[in-house]
Scaffold this active site. Structure first.
Site, mmCIF file in Angstrom:
data_model
loop_
_atom_site.group_PDB
_atom_site.id
_atom_site.type_symbol
_atom_site.label_atom_id
_atom_site.label_comp_id
_atom_site.label_asym_id
_atom_site.label_seq_id
_atom_site.Cartn_x
_atom_site.Cartn_y
_atom_site.Cartn_z
ATOM 1 N N GLU A 108 32.370 37.867 35.275
ATOM 2 C CA GLU A 108 31.366 37.571 36.310
ATOM 3 C C GLU A 108 29.960 37.634 35.726
ATOM 4 O O GLU A 108 29.069 36.900 36.155
ATOM 5 C CB GLU A 108 31.547 38.541 37.493
ATOM 6 C CG GLU A 108 32.770 38.158 38.316
ATOM 7 C CD GLU A 108 33.473 39.320 38.997
ATOM 8 O OE1 GLU A 108 32.880 40.403 39.129
ATOM 9 O OE2 GLU A 108 34.643 39.131 39.398
ATOM 10 N N ASN B 73 37.021 48.907 38.784
ATOM 11 C CA ASN B 73 35.725 48.209 38.781
ATOM 12 C C ASN B 73 35.403 47.861 40.234
ATOM 13 O O ASN B 73 35.978 46.942 40.789
ATOM 14 C CB ASN B 73 35.833 46.944 37.912
ATOM 15 C CG ASN B 73 34.555 46.121 37.958
ATOM 16 O OD1 ASN B 73 33.541 46.563 38.496
ATOM 17 N ND2 ASN B 73 34.603 44.926 37.399
ATOM 18 N N TRP B 74 34.495 48.633 40.797
ATOM 19 C CA TRP B 74 34.196 48.462 42.227
ATOM 20 C C TRP B 74 33.293 47.262 42.486
ATOM 21 O O TRP B 74 33.034 46.915 43.633
ATOM 22 C CB TRP B 74 33.561 49.739 42.786
ATOM 23 C CG TRP B 74 34.482 50.923 42.781
ATOM 24 C CD1 TRP B 74 35.809 50.920 42.416
ATOM 25 C CD2 TRP B 74 34.190 52.269 43.184
ATOM 26 N NE1 TRP B 74 36.341 52.179 42.554
ATOM 27 C CE2 TRP B 74 35.376 53.024 43.025
ATOM 28 C CE3 TRP B 74 33.039 52.903 43.657
ATOM 29 C CZ2 TRP B 74 35.437 54.382 43.325
ATOM 30 C CZ3 TRP B 74 33.097 54.262 43.952
ATOM 31 C CH2 TRP B 74 34.278 54.996 43.792
ATOM 32 N N LYS B 75 32.760 46.676 41.434
ATOM 33 C CA LYS B 75 31.870 45.517 41.560
ATOM 34 C C LYS B 75 30.747 45.839 42.555
ATOM 35 O O LYS B 75 30.310 46.981 42.615
ATOM 36 C CB LYS B 75 32.673 44.274 41.937
ATOM 37 C CG LYS B 75 33.844 44.053 40.963
ATOM 38 C CD LYS B 75 34.499 42.712 41.085
ATOM 39 C CE LYS B 75 35.633 42.604 40.054
ATOM 40 N NZ LYS B 75 36.293 41.319 40.029
ATOM 41 N N GLY C 249 40.529 38.156 41.266
ATOM 42 C CA GLY C 249 40.250 38.030 42.695
ATOM 43 C C GLY C 249 40.964 36.874 43.373
ATOM 44 O O GLY C 249 40.629 36.510 44.507
ATOM 45 N N SER D 51 43.921 40.565 39.558
ATOM 46 C CA SER D 51 44.861 40.666 40.686
ATOM 47 C C SER D 51 45.976 41.684 40.454
ATOM 48 O O SER D 51 47.121 41.473 40.844
ATOM 49 C CB SER D 51 45.451 39.284 41.017
ATOM 50 O OG SER D 51 44.431 38.394 41.433
ATOM 51 N N GLY E 109 40.150 45.489 40.119
ATOM 52 C CA GLY E 109 39.016 45.179 40.991
ATOM 53 C C GLY E 109 39.346 45.555 42.427
ATOM 54 O O GLY E 109 39.238 46.716 42.834
ATOM 55 N N GLY E 110 39.767 44.570 43.212
ATOM 56 C CA GLY E 110 39.996 44.742 44.657
ATOM 57 C C GLY E 110 40.802 45.983 45.019
ATOM 58 O O GLY E 110 40.407 46.745 45.918
ATOM 59 N N HIS F 142 31.981 41.407 31.316
ATOM 60 C CA HIS F 142 32.880 40.981 32.391
ATOM 61 C C HIS F 142 32.644 39.497 32.675
ATOM 62 O O HIS F 142 31.512 39.019 32.588
ATOM 63 C CB HIS F 142 32.615 41.820 33.653
ATOM 64 C CG HIS F 142 33.672 41.606 34.692
ATOM 65 N ND1 HIS F 142 33.657 40.519 35.536
ATOM 66 C CD2 HIS F 142 34.782 42.312 34.995
ATOM 67 C CE1 HIS F 142 34.727 40.593 36.323
ATOM 68 N NE2 HIS F 142 35.421 41.660 36.021
ATOM 69 N N GLU G 111 41.114 39.761 30.728
ATOM 70 C CA GLU G 111 40.989 39.380 32.133
ATOM 71 C C GLU G 111 40.855 37.861 32.232
ATOM 72 O O GLU G 111 39.742 37.325 32.134
ATOM 73 C CB GLU G 111 39.747 40.025 32.752
ATOM 74 C CG GLU G 111 39.817 41.521 32.883
ATOM 75 C CD GLU G 111 39.012 42.020 34.083
ATOM 76 O OE1 GLU G 111 39.542 42.829 34.829
ATOM 77 O OE2 GLU G 111 37.870 41.570 34.280
HETATM 78 P P1 13P Z 1 40.705 41.864 40.877
HETATM 79 O O1 13P Z 1 41.616 43.037 40.587
HETATM 80 O O2 13P Z 1 40.060 41.934 42.201
HETATM 81 O O3 13P Z 1 41.398 40.561 40.598
HETATM 82 O O4 13P Z 1 39.493 41.954 39.828
HETATM 83 C C1 13P Z 1 39.775 42.120 38.492
HETATM 84 C C2 13P Z 1 38.529 42.434 37.783
HETATM 85 O O5 13P Z 1 37.662 41.594 37.629
HETATM 86 C C3 13P Z 1 38.347 43.812 37.278
HETATM 87 O O6 13P Z 1 37.265 43.905 36.406
#
Ligand code: 13P
Length: 256
Positions: A96, A9-11, A170, A210, A231-232, A94, A164
């Site tokens: 967010e 997930n590149w956000k 994050g 994470s 994510g990251g 998600h 999640e």
């Molecule tokens: P991180 O891996 O950056 O913690 O993000 C997780 C995430 O929200 C994937 O959708």
């Protein structure tokens, strides 16, 4: 056990050009890995570019969100119809989006229904906040959330579920393997209640929050965790490829 899946997930990261390069780099880095479904979810504007970069590979493209209506006066939104032919998956609910755009389980349910009609696999995300966990309500929150989000989906549908925890996203503070296993097992049990045991055992359930090359094995070695939503670390081709490789080692070899 569901099929092994690792999703990036590149956000809201990477320009169109950067997204194309990143997709190609990931494609090259995982070309020797078999048995894991890899899905890259770039921002909408880069979906076409990433789709081009992945042509002819086994890697899939997903969207990070989607509107639940067919079309109309919804400024700034993107419909399922617009994504047809470009994506195979779509992330829904998600945390967010739940936090910043007030998305509810009811809305996620509507979006999931629309995604399935379009032929996409919804990736339905649920997770408790830190205060909910500290109050001992994590199980109750997750059960309610997944059951409502899945309501309205017909039997036999293919979807992915991601656990999640909000406090792990994050933050560098990942859940422990056993915390994640407990919650993913609970999610599998909830899927069995909503549908049946067969659906529950074939659904891929992922952990996200994470995840990186150093801790991926801790999660994907767990019985009810079929992969990761990253994510990251998905913004770095080598780190992401390492997570994919770990997933193949832990889950593909153990299932043959
Ligand atoms: P991180 O891996 O950056 O913690 O993000 C997780 C995430 O929200 C994937 O959708």
């Amino acid at each position: 056990m569901g099929r092994p899946v690792v999703i990036g997930n590149w956000k809201m990261n990477a320009t169109i050009h950067q997204a194309g390069l990143l997709a190609s780099a990931i494609r090259n880095s995982v070309s020797d890995v078999n048995g894991v479904q890899v899905v890259l979810c770039p921002p909408f504007v880069s979906v076409q570019e990433v789709s081009n970069s992945l042509q002819g590979s086994g890697l899939k493209v997903g969207a990070q969100n989607m509107h639940h209506q067919e079309k109309g006066a919804f400024t700034g939104e993107v419909s399922a119809e617009m994504l047809k032919g470009l994506v195979t998956h779509v992330i829904l609910g998600h945390s967010e989006r739940r936090r910043d755009f007030n998305e509810t389980d009811d809305l996620v349910s509507l979006k999931a229904q629309m995604a399935l009609i379009a032929g996409f696999q919804p990736i339905i995300c649920v997770g408790e906040s830190l205060s909910e966990r500290q109050e001992g309500r994590a199980e109750e929150v997750i059960s309610t959330s997944i059951k409502s989000s899945l309501s309205g989906i017909g039997p036999g549908s293919d979807f992915v579920v991601a656990y999640e925890p909000v406090w792990a996203i994050g933050t560098g503070e990942a859940a422990t393997g056993s915390q994640a296993q407990d919650m993913c097992q609970l999610l599998r049990d909830c899927i069995a209640v909503v549908f049946d045991r067969e659906t529950a055992s074939r659904t891929s359930i992922l952990y996200g929050g994470s995840v990186g090359p150093d801790n991926a094995a801790e999660f994907v070695s767990m019985r009810d965790i079929d992969g990761a939503l990253v994510g990251g670390a998905s913004l770095d081709a080598e780190q992401f490829a390492s997570i994919v490789r770990t997933t193949a080692l832990e889950r593909v070899s153990s299932s043959v």
